[in-house]
Design a protein around this motif. Structure first.
Motif, mmCIF file in Angstrom:
data_model
loop_
_atom_site.group_PDB
_atom_site.id
_atom_site.type_symbol
_atom_site.label_atom_id
_atom_site.label_comp_id
_atom_site.label_asym_id
_atom_site.label_seq_id
_atom_site.Cartn_x
_atom_site.Cartn_y
_atom_site.Cartn_z
ATOM 1 N N MET A 1 0.848 -1.193 0.000
ATOM 2 C CA MET A 1 0.000 0.000 0.000
ATOM 3 C C MET A 1 0.885 1.245 0.000
ATOM 4 O O MET A 1 1.900 1.295 0.678
ATOM 5 C CB MET A 1 -0.914 -0.003 1.228
ATOM 6 N N THR A 2 0.494 2.261 -0.759
ATOM 7 C CA THR A 2 1.241 3.505 -0.796
ATOM 8 C C THR A 2 1.080 4.252 0.519
ATOM 9 O O THR A 2 -0.025 4.428 1.013
ATOM 10 C CB THR A 2 0.736 4.391 -1.947
ATOM 11 N N ARG A 3 2.207 4.704 1.079
ATOM 12 C CA ARG A 3 2.148 5.428 2.346
ATOM 13 C C ARG A 3 1.582 6.820 2.127
ATOM 14 O O ARG A 3 1.797 7.437 1.090
ATOM 15 C CB ARG A 3 3.548 5.510 2.941
ATOM 16 N N PRO A 4 0.851 7.349 3.106
ATOM 17 C CA PRO A 4 0.299 8.703 2.973
ATOM 18 C C PRO A 4 1.417 9.730 3.037
ATOM 19 O O PRO A 4 2.524 9.440 3.492
ATOM 20 C CB PRO A 4 -0.643 8.804 4.172
ATOM 21 N N PRO A 5 1.159 10.945 2.590
ATOM 22 C CA PRO A 5 2.195 11.981 2.651
ATOM 23 C C PRO A 5 2.578 12.295 4.088
ATOM 24 O O PRO A 5 1.762 12.202 5.005
ATOM 25 C CB PRO A 5 1.531 13.182 1.965
ATOM 26 N N THR A 6 3.824 12.652 4.269
ATOM 27 C CA THR A 6 4.316 13.020 5.589
ATOM 28 C C THR A 6 3.809 14.406 5.977
ATOM 29 O O THR A 6 3.226 15.129 5.157
ATOM 30 C CB THR A 6 5.845 13.033 5.607
ATOM 31 N N ALA A 7 4.091 14.791 7.223
ATOM 32 C CA ALA A 7 3.674 16.118 7.682
ATOM 33 C C ALA A 7 4.330 17.208 6.841
ATOM 34 O O ALA A 7 3.702 18.218 6.503
ATOM 35 C CB ALA A 7 4.027 16.288 9.159
ATOM 36 N N ALA A 8 5.603 17.024 6.489
ATOM 37 C CA ALA A 8 6.309 18.014 5.670
ATOM 38 C C ALA A 8 5.692 18.112 4.279
ATOM 39 O O ALA A 8 5.542 19.207 3.716
ATOM 40 C CB ALA A 8 7.785 17.654 5.575
ATOM 41 N N GLN A 9 5.336 16.947 3.719
ATOM 42 C CA GLN A 9 4.711 16.956 2.401
ATOM 43 C C GLN A 9 3.331 17.608 2.445
ATOM 44 O O GLN A 9 2.937 18.327 1.521
ATOM 45 C CB GLN A 9 4.618 15.523 1.875
ATOM 46 N N ARG A 10 2.598 17.385 3.538
ATOM 47 C CA ARG A 10 1.288 18.028 3.686
ATOM 48 C C ARG A 10 1.429 19.549 3.769
ATOM 49 O O ARG A 10 0.593 20.285 3.245
ATOM 50 C CB ARG A 10 0.566 17.497 4.925
ATOM 51 N N ARG A 11 2.490 20.000 4.416
ATOM 52 C CA ARG A 11 2.710 21.446 4.508
ATOM 53 C C ARG A 11 2.942 22.045 3.117
ATOM 54 O O ARG A 11 2.501 23.153 2.816
ATOM 55 C CB ARG A 11 3.877 21.753 5.442
ATOM 56 N N ILE A 12 3.650 21.305 2.273
ATOM 57 C CA ILE A 12 3.863 21.763 0.900
ATOM 58 C C ILE A 12 2.528 21.855 0.167
ATOM 59 O O ILE A 12 2.258 22.833 -0.548
ATOM 60 C CB ILE A 12 4.824 20.802 0.165
ATOM 61 N N ILE A 13 1.695 20.835 0.334
ATOM 62 C CA ILE A 13 0.386 20.819 -0.324
ATOM 63 C C ILE A 13 -0.470 21.975 0.165
ATOM 64 O O ILE A 13 -1.118 22.681 -0.619
ATOM 65 C CB ILE A 13 -0.312 19.467 -0.066
ATOM 66 N N ALA B 1 -9.494 18.729 1.701
ATOM 67 C CA ALA B 1 -10.135 17.788 2.620
ATOM 68 C C ALA B 1 -9.420 17.674 3.959
ATOM 69 O O ALA B 1 -9.937 17.051 4.888
ATOM 70 C CB ALA B 1 -10.227 16.401 1.981
ATOM 71 N N GLY B 2 -8.226 18.244 4.076
ATOM 72 C CA GLY B 2 -7.500 18.158 5.337
ATOM 73 C C GLY B 2 -6.897 16.786 5.531
ATOM 74 O O GLY B 2 -6.006 16.374 4.806
ATOM 75 N N ASP B 3 -7.398 16.007 6.490
ATOM 76 C CA ASP B 3 -6.819 14.707 6.813
ATOM 77 C C ASP B 3 -7.390 13.561 6.012
ATOM 78 O O ASP B 3 -6.969 12.426 6.163
ATOM 79 C CB ASP B 3 -7.015 14.392 8.302
ATOM 80 N N GLU B 4 -8.402 13.820 5.163
ATOM 81 C CA GLU B 4 -8.984 12.730 4.394
ATOM 82 C C GLU B 4 -8.011 12.286 3.317
ATOM 83 O O GLU B 4 -7.343 13.111 2.690
ATOM 84 C CB GLU B 4 -10.287 13.186 3.743
#
Length: 215
Positions: free
Chosen positions: A1-13, A61-64
């Motif tokens: 399964m593909t891992r979700p983005p990290t916190a740093a990657q979410r900040r970029i998004i 969507a935030g955390d979705e």
């Protein structure tokens, strides 16, 4: 399964430009977002990075978790133009789809600017001439025209249908409503296409033949 983005990657998004989806980060972070299908690298210099529709959805969507990207698509799995007659789902309509279309259209205008010899954005480029039907369909949907929807019961919901033709650099556009056909013609002309209206043999339904304008 593909891992979700990290916190740093979410900040970029989350820091992406709200209109264009342009993002910035380290090469490793950007490569990871591309692997997750949340971003793509523009094929032309300066090779900026932008959110895919799934990246936009995750940002809103935030955390979705993001929904899977539709495929196949014309631009590397990022966006699929509607030629008309495809089945739809509830997620294929509304603000999310409108944003995807707007982003894809702005990206296409940028390709025109970078590849047309005079940087013109008011007429199709070589990239579009190699993908006639999807390019014409994108121009129509970006202008607010609705594609025909297959529903499996009585054929389709009325709308445009774009199809390739045996003629060089020409697509056919059908619409069951004369007013809808006229709207499609106006949208394509505004997008830089040459358009002619024709009648099928024997006095049948009318349709458009559209070709990318070169000058």
């Amino acid at each position: 399964m593909t891992r979700p983005p990290t916190a740093a990657q979410r900040r970029i998004i989350e820091a992406a430009d709200p209109e264009t989806g342009r993002i910035s980060g380290t090469p490793a972070q950007l490569d990871r977002l591309i692997a997750l299908k949340l971003a793509f690298r523009h094929p032309r210099p300066p090779h900026e990075h932008f959110l895919t529709p799934a990246g936009h959805r995750l940002r809103e969507a935030g955390d979705e978790p993001p929904a899977a990207e539709p495929g196949p698509a014309e631009s590397g799995g990022v966006f699929a133009a509607r030629l008309g007659g495809e089945p739809w789902s509830g997620s294929d309509t509304g603000p999310a789809r409108a944003r995807e279309v707007r982003t894809a259209w702005q990206g296409l205008l940028e390709i025109r600017r970078m590849t047309n010899p005079d940087s013109a954005t008011d007429r199709p480029c070589a990239w579009e001439r190699g993908r006639l039907a999807p390019s014409a369909a994108l121009a129509l949907e970006a202008a607010g025209c609705a594609p025909a929807e297959a529903d499996g019961e009585d054929g389709s919901v009325p709308g445009y249908r774009v199809r390739d033709t045996p003629q060089p650099e020409a697509v056919a556009v059908q619409h069951p409503d004369p007013a809808g056909l006229a709207a499609c013609a106006a949208a394509l002309r505004e997008a830089g296409w040459q358009v002619g209206e024709h009648a099928r043999a024997g006095g049948g339904s009318r349709y458009l033949l559209a070709s990318p304008r070169r000058a």
